[in-house]
Motif scaffolding. Structure first.
Motif, PDB file in Angstrom:
ATOM      1  N   GLU A  76       0.959  -1.309   0.034  1.00 47.14           N
ATOM      2  CA  GLU A  76      -0.103   0.083  -0.124  1.00 47.14           C
ATOM      3  C   GLU A  76       0.814   1.332  -0.076  1.00 47.14           C
ATOM      4  O   GLU A  76       0.618   2.184  -0.729  1.00 47.14           O
ATOM      5  CB  GLU A  76      -0.904  -0.077   1.162  1.00 47.14           C
ATOM      6  N   GLU A  77       1.832   1.185   0.885  1.00 46.31           N
ATOM      7  CA  GLU A  77       2.923   2.729   0.896  1.00 46.31           C
ATOM      8  C   GLU A  77       3.304   2.532  -0.333  1.00 46.31           C
ATOM      9  O   GLU A  77       3.444   4.059  -1.123  1.00 46.31           O
ATOM     10  CB  GLU A  77       3.622   2.474   1.949  1.00 46.31           C
ATOM     11  N   THR A  78       3.942   1.847  -1.418  1.00 48.78           N
ATOM     12  CA  THR A  78       4.538   1.986  -2.609  1.00 48.78           C
ATOM     13  C   THR A  78       3.273   2.519  -3.432  1.00 48.78           C
ATOM     14  O   THR A  78       3.664   3.538  -4.259  1.00 48.78           O
ATOM     15  CB  THR A  78       5.159   0.663  -3.028  1.00 48.78           C
ATOM     16  N   GLN A  79       1.966   2.019  -3.432  1.00 48.74           N
ATOM     17  CA  GLN A  79       1.214   2.197  -4.297  1.00 48.74           C
ATOM     18  C   GLN A  79       0.515   3.852  -4.123  1.00 48.74           C
ATOM     19  O   GLN A  79       0.361   4.668  -4.780  1.00 48.74           O
ATOM     20  CB  GLN A  79      -0.034   1.463  -4.300  1.00 48.74           C
ATOM     21  N   MET A  80       0.605   4.142  -2.886  1.00 44.01           N
ATOM     22  CA  MET A  80       0.373   5.347  -2.327  1.00 44.01           C
ATOM     23  C   MET A  80       1.494   6.632  -2.897  1.00 44.01           C
ATOM     24  O   MET A  80       1.068   7.409  -3.364  1.00 44.01           O
ATOM     25  CB  MET A  80      -0.018   5.759  -0.749  1.00 44.01           C
ATOM     26  N   GLN A  81       2.823   6.190  -2.727  1.00 46.81           N
ATOM     27  CA  GLN A  81       3.725   6.901  -3.306  1.00 46.81           C
ATOM     28  C   GLN A  81       3.610   7.033  -5.040  1.00 46.81           C
ATOM     29  O   GLN A  81       3.769   8.176  -5.583  1.00 46.81           O
ATOM     30  CB  GLN A  81       5.070   6.285  -3.001  1.00 46.81           C
ATOM     31  N   PHE A  82       3.090   5.855  -5.507  1.00 50.30           N
ATOM     32  CA  PHE A  82       3.038   5.980  -7.086  1.00 50.30           C
ATOM     33  C   PHE A  82       1.659   6.870  -7.139  1.00 50.30           C
ATOM     34  O   PHE A  82       2.120   7.719  -8.103  1.00 50.30           O
ATOM     35  CB  PHE A  82       2.703   4.717  -7.591  1.00 50.30           C
ATOM     36  N   ALA A  83       0.590   6.878  -6.691  1.00 54.14           N
ATOM     37  CA  ALA A  83      -0.459   7.680  -6.713  1.00 54.14           C
ATOM     38  C   ALA A  83       0.052   9.255  -6.757  1.00 54.14           C
ATOM     39  O   ALA A  83      -0.364  10.105  -7.666  1.00 54.14           O
ATOM     40  CB  ALA A  83      -1.523   7.489  -5.974  1.00 54.14           C
ATOM     41  N   ALA A  84       0.855   9.504  -5.775  1.00 55.05           N
ATOM     42  CA  ALA A  84       1.344  10.957  -5.554  1.00 55.05           C
ATOM     43  C   ALA A  84       2.236  11.290  -6.793  1.00 55.05           C
ATOM     44  O   ALA A  84       2.048  12.412  -7.315  1.00 55.05           O
ATOM     45  CB  ALA A  84       2.047  11.080  -4.339  1.00 55.05           C
ATOM     46  N   SER A  85       3.122  10.422  -7.043  1.00 52.59           N
ATOM     47  CA  SER A  85       4.172  10.590  -8.459  1.00 52.59           C
ATOM     48  C   SER A  85       3.115  10.961  -9.531  1.00 52.59           C
ATOM     49  O   SER A  85       3.440  11.754 -10.478  1.00 52.59           O
ATOM     50  CB  SER A  85       4.820   9.436  -8.548  1.00 52.59           C
ATOM     51  N   LEU A  86       2.293   9.861  -9.758  1.00 57.06           N
ATOM     52  CA  LEU A  86       1.168  10.086 -10.876  1.00 57.06           C
ATOM     53  C   LEU A  86       0.763  11.642 -10.892  1.00 57.06           C
ATOM     54  O   LEU A  86       0.470  12.136 -11.951  1.00 57.06           O
ATOM     55  CB  LEU A  86       0.200   9.272 -11.015  1.00 57.06           C
ATOM     56  N   LEU A  87      -0.101  12.179  -9.819  1.00 57.42           N
ATOM     57  CA  LEU A  87      -0.740  13.412  -9.845  1.00 57.42           C
ATOM     58  C   LEU A  87       0.447  14.399 -10.065  1.00 57.42           C
ATOM     59  O   LEU A  87       0.230  15.460 -10.782  1.00 57.42           O
ATOM     60  CB  LEU A  87      -1.099  13.596  -8.414  1.00 57.42           C
ATOM     61  N   GLU A  88       1.774  14.316  -9.591  1.00 60.24           N
ATOM     62  CA  GLU A  88       2.853  15.380  -9.914  1.00 60.24           C
ATOM     63  C   GLU A  88       2.972  15.384 -11.451  1.00 60.24           C
ATOM     64  O   GLU A  88       3.167  16.480 -11.865  1.00 60.24           O
ATOM     65  CB  GLU A  88       3.883  14.890  -9.183  1.00 60.24           C
TER      66      GLU A  88
END
Length: 108
Positions: free
Chosen positions: A89-101
């Motif tokens: 989940e942590e990696t996926q949340m980081q991915f989501a933040a990176s995608l939004l950036e």
């Protein structure tokens, strides 16, 4: 490592998939999917482009989000993410933040 979707098609585990278009009623995102994929790959994520949103709910949701976006002059993107047992989940949340950036950095 692969699993089957609702219609027995293979889905590769461990990848984030950015879906580009829906067939046969060809509707496609207007976002630069290849560039988004490249930017996310450069951030260290294992990402691939696909033209298959899957079947049933995913296909339905993406098709209608693309139609809505087209009718309202906005953009839509569908991203398949793996189960938390595959990528935590942590990696996926980081991915989501990176995608939004990455999405925020795209010129309008």
């Amino acid at each position: 490592h692969r699993r089957h979707d609702e219609e027995n098609h293979f889905i590769k585990h461990g990848w984030f998939c950015l879906i580009m278009r829906i067939l046969p009623n060809f509707v496609q995102t207007t976002l630069p999917v290849v560039e988004i994929t490249k930017a996310l790959t450069e951030k260290g994520y294992e990402v691939m482009v696909s033209d298959d949103a899957g079947r049933f709910v995913c296909n339905y949701v993406y098709y209608h989000s693309l139609r809505f976006a087209e009718q309202n002059g906005i953009k839509s993107l569908f991203v398949h993410v793996p189960l938390f047992v595959t990528i935590n989940e942590e990696t996926q949340m980081q991915f989501a933040a990176s995608l939004l950036e990455v999405l925020a950095s795209i010129p309008q």
